[in-house]
Design a protein around this motif. Sequence first.
Motif, PDB file in Angstrom:
ATOM      1  N   ASP A   3      54.570  46.562  38.590  1.00 37.35           N
ATOM      2  CA  ASP A   3      53.265  46.037  39.001  1.00 37.35           C
ATOM      3  C   ASP A   3      52.281  45.939  37.842  1.00 37.35           C
ATOM      4  O   ASP A   3      51.336  45.144  37.902  1.00 37.35           O
ATOM      5  N   VAL A   4      52.478  46.736  36.792  1.00 36.06           N
ATOM      6  CA  VAL A   4      51.570  46.646  35.646  1.00 36.06           C
ATOM      7  C   VAL A   4      52.209  45.883  34.488  1.00 36.06           C
ATOM      8  O   VAL A   4      51.619  45.783  33.405  1.00 36.06           O
ATOM      9  N   ILE A   5      53.391  45.333  34.702  1.00 34.96           N
ATOM     10  CA  ILE A   5      54.062  44.531  33.668  1.00 34.96           C
ATOM     11  C   ILE A   5      54.104  43.087  34.155  1.00 34.96           C
ATOM     12  O   ILE A   5      53.124  42.367  34.033  1.00 34.96           O
ATOM     13  N   ASN A   6      55.204  42.663  34.763  1.00 36.07           N
ATOM     14  CA  ASN A   6      55.246  41.289  35.291  1.00 36.07           C
ATOM     15  C   ASN A   6      54.186  41.087  36.363  1.00 36.07           C
ATOM     16  O   ASN A   6      53.576  40.007  36.455  1.00 36.07           O
ATOM     17  N   GLY A   7      53.935  42.133  37.156  1.00 37.00           N
ATOM     18  CA  GLY A   7      52.914  42.025  38.192  1.00 37.00           C
ATOM     19  C   GLY A   7      51.528  41.838  37.624  1.00 37.00           C
ATOM     20  O   GLY A   7      50.676  41.171  38.229  1.00 37.00           O
ATOM     21  N   ALA A   8      51.256  42.417  36.440  1.00 35.84           N
ATOM     22  CA  ALA A   8      49.948  42.236  35.813  1.00 35.84           C
ATOM     23  C   ALA A   8      49.746  40.782  35.398  1.00 35.84           C
ATOM     24  O   ALA A   8      48.635  40.248  35.501  1.00 35.84           O
ATOM     25  N   VAL A   9      50.804  40.136  34.930  1.00 39.12           N
ATOM     26  CA  VAL A   9      50.709  38.714  34.581  1.00 39.12           C
ATOM     27  C   VAL A   9      50.256  37.924  35.799  1.00 39.12           C
ATOM     28  O   VAL A   9      49.381  37.047  35.705  1.00 39.12           O
ATOM     29  N   CYS A  10      50.814  38.240  36.949  1.00 40.09           N
ATOM     30  CA  CYS A  10      50.463  37.531  38.189  1.00 40.09           C
ATOM     31  C   CYS A  10      48.996  37.751  38.560  1.00 40.09           C
ATOM     32  O   CYS A  10      48.298  36.807  38.951  1.00 40.09           O
ATOM     33  N   ARG A  11      48.519  38.986  38.452  1.00 36.37           N
ATOM     34  CA  ARG A  11      47.133  39.274  38.820  1.00 36.37           C
ATOM     35  C   ARG A  11      46.153  38.550  37.911  1.00 36.37           C
ATOM     36  O   ARG A  11      45.158  37.982  38.376  1.00 36.37           O
ATOM     37  N   TYR A  12      46.408  38.601  36.618  1.00 39.03           N
ATOM     38  CA  TYR A  12      45.506  37.921  35.692  1.00 39.03           C
ATOM     39  C   TYR A  12      45.602  36.405  35.831  1.00 39.03           C
ATOM     40  O   TYR A  12      44.606  35.699  35.627  1.00 39.03           O
ATOM     41  N   ALA A  13      46.760  35.905  36.187  1.00 36.33           N
ATOM     42  CA  ALA A  13      46.900  34.473  36.439  1.00 36.33           C
ATOM     43  C   ALA A  13      46.034  34.054  37.619  1.00 36.33           C
ATOM     44  O   ALA A  13      45.355  33.014  37.574  1.00 36.33           O
ATOM     45  N   ALA A  14      46.020  34.872  38.669  1.00 33.06           N
ATOM     46  CA  ALA A  14      45.204  34.558  39.843  1.00 33.06           C
ATOM     47  C   ALA A  14      43.722  34.550  39.482  1.00 33.06           C
ATOM     48  O   ALA A  14      42.961  33.691  39.948  1.00 33.06           O
ATOM     49  N   ARG A  15      43.307  35.498  38.637  1.00 32.74           N
ATOM     50  CA  ARG A  15      41.901  35.547  38.227  1.00 32.74           C
ATOM     51  C   ARG A  15      41.514  34.306  37.422  1.00 32.74           C
ATOM     52  O   ARG A  15      40.391  33.809  37.533  1.00 32.74           O
TER      53      ARG A  15
END
Length: 306
Positions: A270-282
């Motif tokens: 969640d803080v690796i590939n998942g972090a990419v997803c969260r920042y992409a959404a922002r």
Amino acid sequence: MKIAVIGCGAMGSIYAAKLAASGNDVLAVDRGQGSVDAINRNGLRVTGPDSDQVVTLRAATAAPEEVMDLVVLAMKAADVAAGATQALPLLGPDTPVLTIQNGLGSADTVAEIVGADRVAVGIASGFGASRRGPGHVHHNAMRAVRFGAYSTLSPRTVTAIAQVWAAAGFDAAAVDDIAAMQWEKLICNAAYSALCAITGLRVGQVQDDPDLGSVSRAAATEAWQVARACGVALAVDDPVEHARAFGAAVPDAKPSALLDHEARRASEIDVINGAVCRYAARAGVPAPVNTTLTALVSGIERSWHR
């Protein structure tokens, strides 16, 4: 310097041992009673390619009411809120808190608990470590550690932290833009962490596979694009070459996500590939590759409990 290292797993034990061996008064805080008892009784043994030493230091399962000159949070991202809360009795008015975790997001959690003005962020690259038993940790490689201010921590304090680590034998330095370095590491982690966890393959095997290699390169490119969309001043111009060079340097490495899956532990996806997803959404940009990889790893982890 009085230093507390909270979270003395494999990496935290390396930090604690080397800092103590260089003359600092180090307190290791770990929830494992067996490890704490072994360290207090026999010292902390550190083995590696060119060393085998036992270091004397203090250990406890909970942080005492004792002000430290530096607190290091070395636990996994999922435990960082608990670690930061445990650090509170150790903090004086000017005690900095150095947090060293994989991925992105942990420093935000730490800052909310201890105050953003005292937080430093560390990035460890090229390290491999494992616990061999209570009070015994083994390292395979020790490369660079870089430090930067999360918010308004003074450059002088960050430099002082780096100097203490350099004196302990680390390749340590303070940097001005720690966020950029976090993303540059994240690009590499996004390329390999999820795919290694899913397949059970090592970094070099994923890199060389004709099908997996193309997915790995796509994940790295997507992370690079998201960082740029977020305004991060990356020093990386070619994310594919950046990830390739990283993989070529550690072809036999098992990312932490794979080690977690081998032990049937939840990973830090969640803080690796998942972090990419969260920042992409922002940033309002798509991240389909990392979204899919995160979902696959998370699905595997949920399947263990069905």
